[in-house]
Design a protein around this motif. Structure first.
Motif, PDB file in Angstrom:
ATOM      1  N   TYR A  11       5.815  -3.719   7.853  1.00  0.00           N
ATOM      2  CA  TYR A  11       5.430  -2.542   6.940  1.00  0.00           C
ATOM      3  C   TYR A  11       4.255  -2.314   6.234  1.00  0.00           C
ATOM      4  O   TYR A  11       4.244  -3.166   4.853  1.00  0.00           O
ATOM      5  CB  TYR A  11       6.315  -1.387   7.156  1.00  0.00           C
ATOM      6  CG  TYR A  11       6.153  -0.262   6.523  1.00  0.00           C
ATOM      7  CD1 TYR A  11       5.156   0.715   7.339  1.00  0.00           C
ATOM      8  CD2 TYR A  11       5.748   0.726   5.216  1.00  0.00           C
ATOM      9  CE1 TYR A  11       5.216   2.649   6.976  1.00  0.00           C
ATOM     10  CE2 TYR A  11       6.057   1.502   4.825  1.00  0.00           C
ATOM     11  CZ  TYR A  11       5.488   2.890   5.556  1.00  0.00           C
ATOM     12  OH  TYR A  11       4.900   3.676   5.845  1.00  0.00           O
ATOM     13  N   ARG A  63      -7.984   0.597  -4.545  1.00  0.00           N
ATOM     14  CA  ARG A  63      -7.124   0.096  -2.949  1.00  0.00           C
ATOM     15  C   ARG A  63      -7.985  -2.104  -3.079  1.00  0.00           C
ATOM     16  O   ARG A  63      -7.808  -2.396  -2.432  1.00  0.00           O
ATOM     17  CB  ARG A  63      -7.579   0.220  -1.581  1.00  0.00           C
ATOM     18  CG  ARG A  63      -7.005   1.850  -2.079  1.00  0.00           C
ATOM     19  CD  ARG A  63      -6.596   2.538  -0.951  1.00  0.00           C
ATOM     20  NE  ARG A  63      -6.080   1.513   0.834  1.00  0.00           N
ATOM     21  CZ  ARG A  63      -6.375   1.923   0.953  1.00  0.00           C
ATOM     22  NH1 ARG A  63      -6.386   2.752   1.553  1.00  0.00           N
ATOM     23  NH2 ARG A  63      -5.760   1.039   2.321  1.00  0.00           N
ATOM     24  N   LYS A  95       1.755  -0.377   4.332  1.00  0.00           N
ATOM     25  CA  LYS A  95       0.942   0.745   3.339  1.00  0.00           C
ATOM     26  C   LYS A  95       1.998  -0.177   2.249  1.00  0.00           C
ATOM     27  O   LYS A  95       3.023  -0.283   1.861  1.00  0.00           O
ATOM     28  CB  LYS A  95       1.822   1.986   3.551  1.00  0.00           C
ATOM     29  CG  LYS A  95       0.915   2.865   2.964  1.00  0.00           C
ATOM     30  CD  LYS A  95       0.701   4.415   4.134  1.00  0.00           C
ATOM     31  CE  LYS A  95       0.425   5.664   3.275  1.00  0.00           C
ATOM     32  NZ  LYS A  95       0.195   5.377   1.096  1.00  0.00           N
ATOM     33  N   ASP A  96       0.564   0.829   1.360  1.00  0.00           N
ATOM     34  CA  ASP A  96       1.041   0.071  -0.091  1.00  0.00           C
ATOM     35  C   ASP A  96       1.147  -1.355  -0.254  1.00  0.00           C
ATOM     36  O   ASP A  96       1.660  -1.847  -1.591  1.00  0.00           O
ATOM     37  CB  ASP A  96       2.004   1.009  -0.876  1.00  0.00           C
ATOM     38  CG  ASP A  96       1.059   2.297  -0.842  1.00  0.00           C
ATOM     39  OD1 ASP A  96      -0.043   2.661  -1.111  1.00  0.00           O
ATOM     40  OD2 ASP A  96       1.911   3.045  -1.043  1.00  0.00           O
ATOM     41  N   LYS A  97       1.202  -2.127   0.393  1.00  0.00           N
ATOM     42  CA  LYS A  97       1.302  -3.827  -0.355  1.00  0.00           C
ATOM     43  C   LYS A  97       0.042  -4.494  -0.573  1.00  0.00           C
ATOM     44  O   LYS A  97      -1.269  -3.064  -0.220  1.00  0.00           O
ATOM     45  CB  LYS A  97       1.729  -4.899   1.481  1.00  0.00           C
ATOM     46  CG  LYS A  97       3.440  -3.757   2.266  1.00  0.00           C
ATOM     47  CD  LYS A  97       4.483  -4.743   1.755  1.00  0.00           C
ATOM     48  CE  LYS A  97       5.416  -4.468   1.570  1.00  0.00           C
ATOM     49  NZ  LYS A  97       5.744  -3.105   2.414  1.00  0.00           N
ATOM     50  N   LYS A 112      -4.277  -0.324   7.465  1.00  0.00           N
ATOM     51  CA  LYS A 112      -3.209  -0.298   7.946  1.00  0.00           C
ATOM     52  C   LYS A 112      -2.867   0.125   5.834  1.00  0.00           C
ATOM     53  O   LYS A 112      -1.397   0.853   6.473  1.00  0.00           O
ATOM     54  CB  LYS A 112      -2.454  -1.350   8.063  1.00  0.00           C
ATOM     55  CG  LYS A 112      -2.582  -1.868   9.419  1.00  0.00           C
ATOM     56  CD  LYS A 112      -2.192  -1.586  10.521  1.00  0.00           C
ATOM     57  CE  LYS A 112      -2.787  -1.734  11.864  1.00  0.00           C
ATOM     58  NZ  LYS A 112      -2.139  -1.128  13.413  1.00  0.00           N
ATOM     59  N   GLY A 113      -3.137  -0.022   5.113  1.00  0.00           N
ATOM     60  CA  GLY A 113      -2.543   0.884   3.698  1.00  0.00           C
ATOM     61  C   GLY A 113      -2.711   0.068   3.184  1.00  0.00           C
ATOM     62  O   GLY A 113      -1.910   0.539   2.070  1.00  0.00           O
ATOM     63  N   CYS A 114      -2.975  -1.082   3.366  1.00  0.00           N
ATOM     64  CA  CYS A 114      -2.583  -2.096   2.190  1.00  0.00           C
ATOM     65  C   CYS A 114      -3.799  -2.390   0.996  1.00  0.00           C
ATOM     66  O   CYS A 114      -4.543  -1.630   1.019  1.00  0.00           O
ATOM     67  CB  CYS A 114      -3.394  -3.694   2.537  1.00  0.00           C
ATOM     68  SG  CYS A 114      -1.858  -3.950   4.021  1.00  0.00           S
ATOM     69  N   LYS A 115      -3.383  -2.883  -0.230  1.00  0.00           N
ATOM     70  CA  LYS A 115      -4.522  -2.538  -1.027  1.00  0.00           C
ATOM     71  C   LYS A 115      -5.247  -4.371  -1.211  1.00  0.00           C
ATOM     72  O   LYS A 115      -4.159  -5.347  -1.127  1.00  0.00           O
ATOM     73  CB  LYS A 115      -3.785  -2.589  -2.384  1.00  0.00           C
ATOM     74  CG  LYS A 115      -3.708  -1.282  -2.615  1.00  0.00           C
ATOM     75  CD  LYS A 115      -2.623  -0.502  -3.842  1.00  0.00           C
ATOM     76  CE  LYS A 115      -2.410   0.355  -4.462  1.00  0.00           C
ATOM     77  NZ  LYS A 115      -1.292   0.883  -4.879  1.00  0.00           N
TER      78      LYS A 115
END
Ligand SMILES: NC(=O)c1ccc[n+]([C@@H]2O[C@H](COP(=O)([O-])OP(=O)(O)OC[C@H]3O[C@@H](n4cnc5c(N)ncnc54)[C@H](O)[C@@H]3O)[C@@H](O)[C@H]2O)c1
Length: 170
Positions: A2, A57, A4-6, A28-31
């Motif tokens: 998953y 981000r 997000k926010d990884k 996909k929501g990563c930084k």
């Protein structure tokens, strides 16, 4: 995984495949910590990403991955900025048969070093959350390449090292 926010660290992220990795991870929501020795292109790449994603981000760290201290410092800056590390993409690579020692240094030695530093940050024994390490090889890592013996050797090394490490992770 998953995403997000990884938090991901991508080397060679100023252009090409590394830049595409960064873009995909952001979608996909990563930084993403963008690491590259080309400061001008790296900043330009971050500026372009800032038009699509929240500026917070991404962070660009100018770094020559073949310099141990610079590489360690890049990991630290990204960890300190985002508070965690979950994904490492050891992508920076060159194809230079003339300066063949440099090719081995960047493609193989720095990739090994990036893997070990990444493990230091991510392994649960050290208080990390686990994670994923992606080491970029090539078809040249699977077959002979006439006139590119050193690039070929370095990319075979990437596959041998990564497969062996993956067994440890099982
Ligand atoms: N392009 C291909 O067809 C192809 C095919 C198979 C494998 N690969 C591999 O994929 C990876 C990326 O290739 P690409 O085509 O995107 O290359 P590229 O030349 O477009 O980009 C490589 C990036 O790595 C950076 N870089 C190079 N040396 C560095 C160093 N010492 N420290 C920090 N940054 C450094 C460069 O500044 C550049 O931004 C490489 O490992 C390459 O061997 C590429």
């Amino acid at each position: 995984m998953y995403l997000k926010d990884k938090v991901a660290l991508v080397t060679g992220a100023a252009q090409g495949i590394g830049k595409a990795f960064a873009q995909a991870l952001l979608e996909k929501g990563c930084k993403v910590g963008l690491v590259d020795q080309n400061a001008e292109l790296g900043k330009e790449s971050k500026d372009n990403l800032d038009k699509q994603f929240d500026t917070q981000r991404t962070i660009f760290i100018p770094c020559d991955v073949s310099d141990e201290e610079q590489l360690k410092d890049a990991f630290k800056k990204i960890f300190d900025s985002f508070g965690r590390l979950d994904i490492v993409v050891n992508n920076a690579g060159i194809n230079n048969e003339k300066n063949w020692e440099v090719t081995v240094q960047i493609n193989l030695i720095s990739m090994i070093r990036g893997t070990y530093i990444g493990l230091d940050y991510m392994k649960t024994e050290n208080g990390g959350n686990g994670g994923a390490i992606v080491n970029i090889s090539s078809l040249a890592g699977l077959m002979p390449v006439p006139y590119q013996p050193v690039y070929c050797a370095s990319k075979h090394g990437v596959i041998g090292f990564t497969r062996s490490m993956a067994v440890n992770a099982l």
